[in-house]
Design an enzyme around this catalytic site. Structure first.
Site, mmCIF file in Angstrom:
data_model
loop_
_atom_site.group_PDB
_atom_site.id
_atom_site.type_symbol
_atom_site.label_atom_id
_atom_site.label_comp_id
_atom_site.label_asym_id
_atom_site.label_seq_id
_atom_site.Cartn_x
_atom_site.Cartn_y
_atom_site.Cartn_z
ATOM 1 N N ASP A 149 0.825 -1.211 0.000
ATOM 2 C CA ASP A 149 0.000 0.000 0.000
ATOM 3 C C ASP A 149 0.860 1.263 0.000
ATOM 4 O OD1 ASP A 149 -2.452 1.356 0.052
ATOM 5 O OD2 ASP A 149 -3.311 -0.020 1.521
ATOM 6 N N ASP A 221 -0.449 1.840 -5.240
ATOM 7 C CA ASP A 221 -0.170 3.271 -5.036
ATOM 8 C C ASP A 221 -1.296 4.148 -5.603
ATOM 9 O OD1 ASP A 221 0.234 3.749 -7.779
ATOM 10 O OD2 ASP A 221 2.002 4.986 -7.417
ATOM 11 N N TRP A 222 -2.464 3.515 -5.835
ATOM 12 C CA TRP A 222 -3.685 4.238 -6.201
ATOM 13 C C TRP A 222 -3.538 5.023 -7.513
ATOM 14 C CZ3 TRP A 222 -2.444 6.879 -1.053
ATOM 15 C CH2 TRP A 222 -2.484 5.932 -0.018
ATOM 16 N N GLY A 223 -2.677 4.505 -8.395
ATOM 17 C CA GLY A 223 -2.518 5.156 -9.698
ATOM 18 C C GLY A 223 -1.622 6.368 -9.687
ATOM 19 N N GLN A 224 -1.038 6.660 -8.534
ATOM 20 C CA GLN A 224 -0.242 7.882 -8.448
ATOM 21 C C GLN A 224 1.125 7.722 -9.112
ATOM 22 O OE1 GLN A 224 -0.296 9.250 -4.373
ATOM 23 N NE2 GLN A 224 -2.514 9.442 -4.381
ATOM 24 N N ALA A 225 1.789 8.865 -9.320
ATOM 25 C CA ALA A 225 3.160 8.905 -9.865
ATOM 26 C C ALA A 225 3.262 8.174 -11.208
ATOM 27 C CB ALA A 225 4.158 8.337 -8.852
ATOM 28 N N ASP A 243 -9.562 3.660 -4.069
ATOM 29 C CA ASP A 243 -10.244 2.435 -3.644
ATOM 30 C C ASP A 243 -11.624 2.258 -4.277
ATOM 31 O OD1 ASP A 243 -8.082 1.958 -2.078
ATOM 32 O OD2 ASP A 243 -9.130 2.121 -0.161
#
Ligand code: NAG
Ligand code: NAG
Ligand code: NAG
Ligand code: NAG
Ligand code: NAG
Ligand code: NAG
Ligand code: NAG
Length: 440
Positions: A149, A221-225, A243
């Site tokens: 996570d 990483d929730w689609g980040q970076a 989420d």
């Protein structure tokens, strides 16, 4: 730091996470505790799920990972001597290794959870700075899968820039998928694979590669970076959004976002639209069907998130659909289904309420083409598959074929030789799934 770019690109291929024995080749199939129980877990619930995966026939359909999510450890801190995370002795009296032994005895695999920060999302010790210690402990305990996570990140390790994830609330504006007014957007050409987020995930990737156990690596990483850019070189799957929740509005929103990422999905690396909510919340039977069909067609990891000892037969039937599972696990084709027509909207429209409605993908294991038709509207509608529009049938159609053998994947019924098109009435948020075989 921009000078790093050329050498990184040269190394990109060598960086790819390729696992032995085909682990991570097809998208993962399994169960996870979070959507079913949140923090309220213990060994009993995990082992009940594992036993039910066997009893309900899910294991024989390919479901194999039994994944423990957040809240499995002692919250107050690590073992002062070994520096290891300590499994909560009340919840897991035989430790994680005790659970692993019993899960393995059932012919299944065990997953665990940590975060690329100092604490997990629920505030338990996490792995940043302890990657090697934790990877070694996981390997020793018999862990086969790590969900990693993005909580508890110290402020000095957050990214320099913000990446626009369509559904985040970081100041971006995304009615149609276009990001505007982001005050700290990266300059053009910025290489997100050099971001601190990518580095935090690669540290654990390296730690997992250094231990003597094959552990599937699931990035969260929730689609980040811009994780789509470096996810495949780092892990076996990567979350591409925030989420999921057990509401159709959220499922449609994520499906819309993931529909634009299908070129990133293939063997060993899959964008992850989050775990299944089949059986949860207020989803109608149609919505449960559509959720599962879309996730299978997109070759998402299919991780069940509902209590299996009380699952409704109708939900179990959805999760057990052999046509969708065969497509999902096809040993000869790694790519998912792609939208071939948006339907409700013009093609390539970014619409969180009305994702693409017409999808197709080849599947040698199905001896044909999987065709999915979705009704994104709130009222009953007709959806029609025209053979001439489906890319996989193009050649045969051009050669004069007008009839194709069709099977309804929900009923299993052979619909015989269907000429030119197949139309179906679909209730709100329902889905038709067809297997279109050879011409006739
Ligand atoms: C970040 O800050 C922590 C203390 O909060 C420190 O231990 C660590 O070395 C810092 N990391 C970097 C990369 O500056
Ligand atoms: C998205 O919407 C904005 C605001 O209406 C508009 O300026 C932009 O051109 C749109 N982009 C696309 C790709 O449709
Ligand atoms: C973007 O910023 C401009 C200038 O401040 C403002 O006029 C516009 O309303 C903003 N757009 C959105 C979608 O917030
Ligand atoms: C790695 O694990 C395998 C299987 O458990 C074992 O046979 C082998 O000896 C181990 N290798 C090392 C270097 O520890
Ligand atoms: C992801 O990496 C694997 C392993 O190198 C490779 O086989 C696969 O084609 C890659 N996926 C994409 C979409 O490039
Ligand atoms: C489920 O709950 C959401 C949020 O309260 C609501 O908007 C939606 O209409 C409900 N769906 C059904 C099928 O009841
Ligand atoms: C595909 O064809 C093969 C060979 O004819 C057959 O054994 C197999 O059962 C078929 N698979 C499906 C899903 O129909």
């Amino acid at each position: 730091m921009r000078w790093i770019l050329p050498s990184f690109l040269l190394l990109a291929g060598a960086d790819a996470l390729l696992r032995p024995d085909g682990v991570g080749r097809a998208p993962a199939l399994g169960w996870n505790s979070w959507n079913a129980y949140n923090c309220e877990i213990d060994a009993d619930k995990i082992l009940t799920a594992a036993n039910e995966v066997v009893n309900l026939g899910l294991k024989s359909l390919g479901y194999e990972y039994i994944n423990i999510d957040d809240c499995w450890s002692v919250k107050s801190g690590r073992d002062p001597t070994t520096q290891r995370i300590i499994p909560d002795p009340d919840k897991f009296p035989d430790g994680i290794s005790g659970v692993a032994d019993q899960v393995h005895a059932l012919g299944l695999k065990l997953g665990i959870y940590s975060s690329a920060g100092t604490t997990t999302c629920a505030g338990y010790p996490a792995s940043l700075g302890y990657e090697n210690i934790d990877a070694e402990a996981f390997a020793e305990w018999g862990v086969d899968y790590l969900k990693y996570d993005n909580c508890g990140v110290p402020t000095n390790l957050t990214d320099e820039y913000t990446y626009c994830v369509p559904d985040s609330t970081d100041g971006s504006f995304f009615p149609n998928g276009t990001c505007v007014n982001l005050t700290d957007a990266a300059p053009a050409g910025y290489n997100w694979a050099t971001s601190t987020t990518a580095k935090r995930y690669k540290r654990m990737r390296n730690a997992l590669e250094s231990v003597n156990r094959t552990i599937l690596y699931s990035l969260c990483d929730w689609g980040q970076a811009d994780v789509n850019d470096w996810g495949n070189a780092t892990g076996n799957s990567w979350r591409m959004s925030g989420d999921i929740t057990p509401y159709w509005s959220r499922i449609a929103e994520i499906a819309n976002e993931n529909s634009f990422l299908m070129n990133y999905a293939n063997y060993y690396g899959y964008p992850d639209p989050d775990m299944l909510e089949v059986g949860n919340g207020n989803l109608t039977l149609a919505e449960n069907r559509a959720h599962f069909a879309l996730w299978a067609a997109m070759k998402a990891p299919l991780i069940i998130g509902t209590p299996l000892d009380t699952i409704d037969t109708s939900h179990l039937t959805i999760l057990s659909n052999t046509y969708l599972l065969t497509f999902h696990q096809d040993p000869a084709v790694g790519r998912p289904a792609y939208p071939y027509k948006w339907g409700y909207n013009a093609d390539w429209t970014f619409d969180p309420v009305h994702p693409a409605e017409y999808w197709s993908g080849p599947s040698p294991a199905l001896n044909g083409t999987l065709v999915v038709m979705l009704n994104t509207q709130d009222t009953t509608q007709t959806r029609t598959a025209y053979w001439k529009e489906i890319p996989e049938l193009e050649d045969a159609y051009a050669a004069g074929s007008r009839g194709f053998r069709v099977r309804d994947a929900w009923s299993g019924n052979d619909l015989g030789c269907v000429r030119n098109k197949y139309g179906v009435r679909l209730g709100a948020h329902d889905v038709a799934v067809l297997v279109v075989g050879g011409s006739c």
